[in-house]
Design a protein around this motif. Structure first.
Motif, PDB file in Angstrom:
ATOM      1  N   ARG A 294      -1.058  -1.079  -4.324  1.00 12.39           N
ATOM      2  CA  ARG A 294      -2.356  -0.173  -4.642  1.00 12.39           C
ATOM      3  C   ARG A 294      -1.908   1.255  -4.220  1.00 12.39           C
ATOM      4  NH1 ARG A 294      -4.875  -3.256  -0.273  1.00 12.39           N
ATOM      5  NH2 ARG A 294      -5.385  -1.873   1.319  1.00 12.39           N
ATOM      6  N   ILE A 295      -2.604   2.259  -4.641  1.00  8.42           N
ATOM      7  CA  ILE A 295      -2.305   3.676  -4.072  1.00  8.42           C
ATOM      8  C   ILE A 295      -3.317   4.095  -3.670  1.00  8.42           C
ATOM      9  CG2 ILE A 295      -1.477   5.819  -4.922  1.00  8.42           C
ATOM     10  CD1 ILE A 295      -0.148   4.461  -7.427  1.00  8.42           C
ATOM     11  N   LEU A 296      -3.135   4.777  -2.357  1.00  8.12           N
ATOM     12  CA  LEU A 296      -4.057   5.362  -1.656  1.00  8.12           C
ATOM     13  C   LEU A 296      -3.818   6.813  -1.554  1.00  8.12           C
ATOM     14  CD1 LEU A 296      -6.758   5.720   0.023  1.00  8.12           C
ATOM     15  CD2 LEU A 296      -5.461   4.954   1.959  1.00  8.12           C
ATOM     16  N   CYS A 297      -4.518   7.621  -2.179  1.00  2.38           N
ATOM     17  CA  CYS A 297      -4.434   9.170  -2.033  1.00  2.38           C
ATOM     18  C   CYS A 297      -5.271   9.859  -0.954  1.00  2.38           C
ATOM     19  CB  CYS A 297      -4.785  10.091  -3.492  1.00  2.38           C
ATOM     20  SG  CYS A 297      -3.914   9.416  -4.878  1.00  2.38           S
ATOM     21  N   LEU A 298      -4.703  10.388  -0.033  1.00  2.00           N
ATOM     22  CA  LEU A 298      -5.164  10.943   0.939  1.00  2.00           C
ATOM     23  C   LEU A 298      -5.045  12.684   0.635  1.00  2.00           C
ATOM     24  CD1 LEU A 298      -4.418   9.033   4.083  1.00  2.00           C
ATOM     25  CD2 LEU A 298      -6.420   9.263   2.971  1.00  2.00           C
ATOM     26  N   GLN A 299      -6.058  13.202  -0.103  1.00  4.55           N
ATOM     27  CA  GLN A 299      -6.031  14.424  -0.496  1.00  4.55           C
ATOM     28  C   GLN A 299      -6.842  15.445  -0.160  1.00  4.55           C
ATOM     29  OE1 GLN A 299      -3.232  14.667  -2.247  1.00  4.55           O
ATOM     30  NE2 GLN A 299      -3.542  16.647  -3.154  1.00  4.55           N
ATOM     31  N   GLY A 300      -6.537  16.794   0.150  1.00  8.47           N
ATOM     32  CA  GLY A 300      -7.409  17.728   0.669  1.00  8.47           C
ATOM     33  C   GLY A 300      -7.320  18.872  -0.179  1.00  8.47           C
TER      34      GLY A 300
ATOM     35  N   LEU B 260       0.795  -1.165  -0.117  1.00 12.30           N
ATOM     36  CA  LEU B 260      -0.054  -0.059  -0.006  1.00 12.30           C
ATOM     37  C   LEU B 260       0.757   1.181  -0.048  1.00 12.30           C
ATOM     38  CD1 LEU B 260      -2.810   1.242   0.198  1.00 12.30           C
ATOM     39  CD2 LEU B 260      -2.442   1.210   2.635  1.00 12.30           C
ATOM     40  N   VAL B 261       0.847   2.080  -1.074  1.00 15.44           N
ATOM     41  CA  VAL B 261       1.642   3.284  -1.094  1.00 15.44           C
ATOM     42  C   VAL B 261       0.340   4.454  -0.743  1.00 15.44           C
ATOM     43  CG1 VAL B 261       3.034   4.803  -2.418  1.00 15.44           C
ATOM     44  CG2 VAL B 261       3.134   2.096  -2.931  1.00 15.44           C
ATOM     45  N   VAL B 262       0.785   5.259   0.225  1.00 12.71           N
ATOM     46  CA  VAL B 262      -0.162   6.152   0.729  1.00 12.71           C
ATOM     47  C   VAL B 262       0.496   7.512   0.289  1.00 12.71           C
ATOM     48  CG1 VAL B 262      -1.518   7.182   2.611  1.00 12.71           C
ATOM     49  CG2 VAL B 262      -0.920   4.578   2.554  1.00 12.71           C
ATOM     50  N   THR B 263      -0.285   8.531  -0.285  1.00 12.15           N
ATOM     51  CA  THR B 263       0.190   9.866  -0.423  1.00 12.15           C
ATOM     52  C   THR B 263      -0.526  10.649   0.311  1.00 12.15           C
ATOM     53  OG1 THR B 263      -1.339  10.679  -2.270  1.00 12.15           O
ATOM     54  CG2 THR B 263       0.635   9.219  -3.014  1.00 12.15           C
ATOM     55  N   LEU B 264       0.299  11.455   1.240  1.00 14.31           N
ATOM     56  CA  LEU B 264      -0.219  12.228   2.349  1.00 14.31           C
ATOM     57  C   LEU B 264      -0.171  13.677   1.935  1.00 14.31           C
ATOM     58  CD1 LEU B 264      -1.436  11.276   5.361  1.00 14.31           C
ATOM     59  CD2 LEU B 264       1.092  11.735   5.992  1.00 14.31           C
ATOM     60  N   ASP B 265      -1.315  14.506   1.928  1.00 12.91           N
ATOM     61  CA  ASP B 265      -1.510  15.531   1.818  1.00 12.91           C
ATOM     62  C   ASP B 265      -0.930  16.501   2.773  1.00 12.91           C
ATOM     63  OD1 ASP B 265      -1.758  18.312   0.525  1.00 12.91           O
ATOM     64  OD2 ASP B 265      -3.961  17.995   0.157  1.00 12.91           O
ATOM     65  N   THR B 266       0.295  17.069   2.673  1.00 14.78           N
ATOM     66  CA  THR B 266       0.836  18.013   3.564  1.00 14.78           C
ATOM     67  C   THR B 266       0.928  19.325   3.241  1.00 14.78           C
ATOM     68  OG1 THR B 266       3.077  17.596   2.884  1.00 14.78           O
ATOM     69  CG2 THR B 266       2.147  16.094   4.764  1.00 14.78           C
ATOM     70  N   ASN B 267      -0.209  19.902   2.448  1.00 16.38           N
ATOM     71  CA  ASN B 267       0.015  21.435   2.158  1.00 16.38           C
ATOM     72  C   ASN B 267      -0.297  22.086   3.373  1.00 16.38           C
ATOM     73  OD1 ASN B 267      -0.491  23.744   0.946  1.00 16.38           O
ATOM     74  ND2 ASN B 267      -1.314  23.065  -0.553  1.00 16.38           N
ATOM     75  N   PRO B 268       0.689  22.752   3.966  1.00 20.54           N
ATOM     76  CA  PRO B 268       0.334  23.709   5.186  1.00 20.54           C
ATOM     77  C   PRO B 268      -0.578  24.751   4.972  1.00 20.54           C
ATOM     78  CG  PRO B 268       2.546  24.296   4.165  1.00 20.54           C
ATOM     79  CD  PRO B 268       1.860  22.987   3.468  1.00 20.54           C
ATOM     80  N   PHE B 269      -0.727  25.387   3.879  1.00 22.45           N
ATOM     81  CA  PHE B 269      -1.682  26.459   3.524  1.00 22.45           C
ATOM     82  C   PHE B 269      -3.189  25.735   3.804  1.00 22.45           C
ATOM     83  CE2 PHE B 269       2.151  27.576   1.584  1.00 22.45           C
ATOM     84  CZ  PHE B 269       2.502  28.728   2.009  1.00 22.45           C
ATOM     85  N   PHE B 270      -3.187  24.726   2.962  1.00 18.13           N
ATOM     86  CA  PHE B 270      -4.608  23.996   3.198  1.00 18.13           C
ATOM     87  C   PHE B 270      -4.889  23.636   4.608  1.00 18.13           C
ATOM     88  CE2 PHE B 270      -6.758  19.797   3.813  1.00 18.13           C
ATOM     89  CZ  PHE B 270      -8.022  20.202   2.996  1.00 18.13           C
ATOM     90  N   TRP B 271      -3.952  23.060   5.284  1.00 14.22           N
ATOM     91  CA  TRP B 271      -4.230  22.714   6.788  1.00 14.22           C
ATOM     92  C   TRP B 271      -4.713  23.934   7.593  1.00 14.22           C
ATOM     93  CZ3 TRP B 271      -6.278  18.167   7.538  1.00 14.22           C
ATOM     94  CH2 TRP B 271      -6.092  17.198   6.848  1.00 14.22           C
TER      95      TRP B 271
END
Lengths: 605, 292
Positions: B146-152, B16-27
């Protein structure tokens, strides 16, 4: 041409091989009349075009004389014209005459361009094989929306595919043991004549065969011919050896060989063959070595393979030898035929042919060396059969079923009706980058310091999520039919579904034709676009019909959440969007053209 | 949506490849705090590893200036000793994430204040695919990837081509892209990614139960997925971005040679250089005519 009558001097042939009766051919739109120059012959013809089925003609530059072939029910009339220019004139008239008659009879619509019967049968076959295509053909061609040729113009691929299926095999050499030129013995004992005219001898093909089949001869030719003896001597010697060989008079052959060392060369094919066989055997994977030995059957050669039974009788051995050589000959012949390389030049000096062959062989030997190296590599790696495939076979990039696309789009359309949310609301961020990064890192260090929350979330939330998920899943089920896999189209009654899909295919085809006829340059295209435009606008009313008829049916299905009319409308939208665009373009184009025409007339008159 | 079952996998082992959204401006602008989000995700990753001993988890951070691998469960260092209160997974990941953010901040170019820059989803998808390709070549029986995108963050239309390319290569190597989108609107990119590759797109309505959504929808391996009824995406936004101004468009001009998309008429295709005929724009054509 304009008077509708053509008179040409021709030769009439009843069959292809007929030398032909010279005479005059008079063609009109209704019939053709042939009068021979010699009034005594009874080869007069007076045939109306309605008896003619099709016409063929030879192509310019194909090396054949200009022939016009008119096929009728029992056979064909062949006319040989004096030139291709004449042929073209005649062909044109015949084409017009034939199309007129055929259209008059209203059987098959044959276009301006004439078809060979083969192409016609191919089209019919394609139509028979594909019922969808047939329906489309009926819909578009039979109702006159498109002509036959227009319809098939976009289906070129289908036709070509069938064509290419036929002509794939490479043509090899003629499969007979060519080097077996039979000697003509005139009864006397030591005079044998080989019928070998210089034409045959110089034919590159023939030489090629001998050289390819008999490497020893090839070698000898290269070594001896200009230096030691001339060509005629060489071939004399060769056929002498050949003759001795064929009489199977081993003793005589041996005696001759002892006398003439050059002759002996021809009788010793085996050495070169053996080397070649060894080379081939080396090419074979080591695990298959033994079988290769047996198959090639060069085991009689010394130092090669195993003699399974040394105590064989001499007579049997001789018989076996004969069998073996025959087998080898056949094998060799087969290999040469399969290699099937022909030289580009037809008439060449034998010396050059021999050299070219030698060079070619060298090249292929180099390739062999390469292969050997590969072999060694494969030997070092584990046995291939026992390994998993190392190349990942990729899934093909696929364009999905258009229906699938509709489903998703349809749901989208419904959703936007429900939500009516603004599509894009730009989020604003008042923080600078320093603060933003700082807050994110603070969050991380907070987790680092305190660890995860325990419990992660409250039971209330868990329950809510569970309800939400189950509701979501069951609602999508209702939304999209009985199973979650079923598509929206399947909810519609079968007839409506079929009709919709048919219309979809049909309008696709029409639109393709419509757009492909732009830019409009000729009157022909103008007519076509007008015709297409009319049929496109008819589709609107047909869609409307479906809408009305379907909605009354579907009203009974109360259980459905989504209003059926809406679905139909959504489908209608897809059609109409594309159709609208086409019609708009048509109007704009007409306006533009009109403007241009009027401007021109202003400017120049 | 059947994906080609051509490869031989260890069928119950997942990569499992997880992409983690770490955009500081979004958060910084998003109501749901990052610490909460991260702790739920960490718990989810841990449970994936617990599901099977051979399962493998890779985490890629998707920043707005760079992307980086922040965790790989198969590497030696990940099996270090637990530090006090936390298992090695958490401490390692958090440590790497901190380092990544520090680096990402240095790369930060000054941009318009007040807007949220998009995260580099295309970059992290490419990195995920690269890792998966390496895993394919590693042994005879690779775990099923599989890829899991955690995106915000909202889609960045300027990445359209790169993301579509990543999607198509994922489809070609039969790697499904699952996406869990937590932002306020739906993400067209992720919808398309999941639709094309046969993954699941889900937008959890209640973020404080994120862990439960993740574990119910995305935790099962691909083999088991065939037997489950998972939430089906109701619609996919198929809109494309134009190549010239990176605007998301409904209708546009398409190059008949290379299928590039443009929002306005051009004389020449900027991608393949084909010259277009002047079928449209009567007025300008007429003008040109008159001058000549």
């Amino acid at each position: 041409m304009s008077s509708g009558q053509v008179v040409k001097r021709v030769k009439y042939k009843a069959t292809v091989k007929d030398p032909g009766t010279p005479g005059v051919l008079r063609l009109t739109q209704e019939k053709f009349v042939f009068k021979p120059n010699d009034p005594t012959t009874n080869n007069k013809l007076d045939v109306e075009f309605r008896f003619i089925k099709s016409h063929k003609h030879t192509k310019e530059g194909s090396g054949k004389p200009p022939w016009l072939n008119l096929t009728h029910a029992q056979g064909s009339y062949i006319f040989e014209l004096e030139s291709f220019a004449d042929l073209h004139v005649c062909r044109e008239l015949v084409g017009i005459a034939l199309s007129k008659h055929v259209q008059g009879e209203a059987t098959k619509v044959i276009s301006e361009e004439q078809l060979s019967s083969a192409e016609m049968t191919l089209r019919i076959k394609l139509l028979q094989e594909d019922s969808k295509l047939q329906r489309l053909h009926k819909e578009l061609v039979a109702s006159g929306k498109l002509t036959e040729s227009e319809f098939w113009a976009t289906k070129k691929k289908l036709l070509d595919q069938d064509e290419s299926r036929k002509l794939k095999q490479r043509i090899g050499f003629k499969n007979s043991l060519i080097f077996d030129t039979k000697p003509m013995s005139d009864g006397r004992i030591n005079q044998v004549k080989f019928q070998l005219t210089p034409e045959i001898k110089y034919q590159a093909c023939f030489l090629l065969c001998i050289f390819a089949l008999k490497p020893a001869v090839h070698q000898a030719f290269l070594n001896f011919v200009p230096s030691k003896m001339n060509e005629v001597d060489f071939w004399n010697k060769y056929f002498k050896a050949e003759y001795l060989h064929s009489t199977k008079n081993a003793v005589a052959a041996a005696a001759e060989a002892a006398e003439d060392e050059d002759l002996a060369v021809f009788l010793k094919d085996d050495e070169i063959l053996e080397i070649e066989a060894r080379k081939k055997v080396r090419r074979v994977d080591p695990t298959l070595d033994m079988e290769a030995d047996q198959g090639d059957d060069y085991t009689h050669l010394p130092d090669h393979g195993i003699f399974r039974d040394g105590s064989k009788e001499v007579s049997e051995a001789q018989n076996a030898l004969y069998k073996r050589t025959l087998l080898q000959d056949l094998n060799r012949q087969g290999a040469v035929v399969l290699e099937g390389k022909t030289l580009d030049m037809e008439m060449e000096h034998p010396r050059t042919v021999a050299e070219i062959l030698a060079r070619r062989k060298q090249k292929s030997d180099e390739v062999v060396g390469d292969e050997e190296r590969q072999n060694r590599i494969s030997k070092m790696t584990p046995i291939e059969d026992l390994q998993a495939q190392d190349d990942h076979n990729y899934a093909p990039l696929c364009i999905k079923d258009p229906r699938d696309y509709f489903d998703f789009q349809q749901a989208n359309a419904v959703k936007t009706l429900d939500d009516s949310q603004p599509g894009t609301e730009q989020m604003t961020c008042s923080l600078g980058s320093e603060e933003a990064y700082g807050s994110l890192m603070a969050a991380i260090s907070k987790i680092q310091a305190t660890g995860l929350r325990d419990p992660l979330f409250s039971p209330d939330v868990a329950l809510k999520v569970l309800h939400g998920l189950t509701r979501n899943i069951s609602s999508t089920k209702n939304h999209l039919g009985k199973t979650s896999q079923e598509s929206v189209l399947d909810i519609l009654p079968n007839t409506t579904k079929e009709k919709l899909l048919d219309h979809w295919v049909c309008s696709q085809e029409l639109l393709r034709h419509f757009w492909s006829s732009y830019p409009v340059t000729t009157q022909n295209l103008v007519n076509k676009t007008r015709r297409l435009k009319d049929s496109i606008s008819q589709i609107y009313s047909k869609l409307e019909e479906i809408k009305v008829s379907a909605s009354s049916d579907l009203r009974h299905q109360v259980s459905l959440v989504v209003h059926p009319m809406q679905q139909i409308k959504v489908y209608g939208q897809f059609f109409t969007q594309a159709l609208d665009a086409a019609l708009l373009h048509y109007d704009a184009d007409i306006k533009k053209r009109n403007a241009r025409v009027s401007k021109k007339s202003n400017g120049y008159v | 949506m059947p994906s080609a079952p051509s490869k031989i996998y260890a069928d119950d082992v997942s990569l499992l490849v997880v992409t983690l959204d770490t955009n500081p401006f979004f958060w910084a602008t998003f109501p749901f705090p990052f610490a909460e989000f991260l702790s739920q995700v960490l718990a989810f990753l841990n449970s994936i590893l617990l599901l099977g001993q051979l399962n493998q988890v890779i985490v890629i951070a998707t920043g707005c200036n760079s992307c980086a691998y922040v965790y790989d469960s198969s590497s030696e260092r990940s099996h270090g000793a637990t530090t006090g209160t936390m298992p090695a997974l958490y401490s390692n990941l958090l440590h790497n994430l901190n380092e990544f953010l520090a680096k990402d901040r240095q790369l930060d170019a000054s941009q318009k204040p007040g807007t949220v820059p998009s995260s580099l989803l295309s970059g992290s998808l490419s990195m995920a695919l690269c890792y998966i390709q390496r895993a394919f070549r590693l042994g005879p029986m690779p775990p099923q990837p599989r890829i899991l995108c955690l995106q915000g963050t909202a889609d960045g239309p300027e990445q359209y081509v790169a993301i579509m390319n990543a999607i198509f290569s994922a489809q070609r190597s039969t790697v499904p892209i699952d996406s869990c989108y937590i932002g306020s609107n739906n993400s067209a990119f992720l919808q398309q990614a999941s639709y094309i590759t046969g993954g699941i797109y889900y937008k959890p309505p209640q973020l404080d139960g994120l862990y439960q959504y993740l574990s119910t929808v995305f935790a099962t391996d691909l083999h088991s997925r065939a037997f489950l009824r998972l939430p089906k995406s109701v619609g996919v936004d198929f809109r494309a971005s134009c190549f010239c101004h990176k605007r998301t468009i409904d209708m546009g001009f398409v190059c008949s040679v290379c299928l590039s998309i443009f929002c306005e008429h051009h004389d020449k295709c900027s991608t393949c250089g084909s010259v277009f005929g002047q079928a449209q724009l009567d007025a300008s054509a007429a003008n040109r005519k008159r001058k000549a």
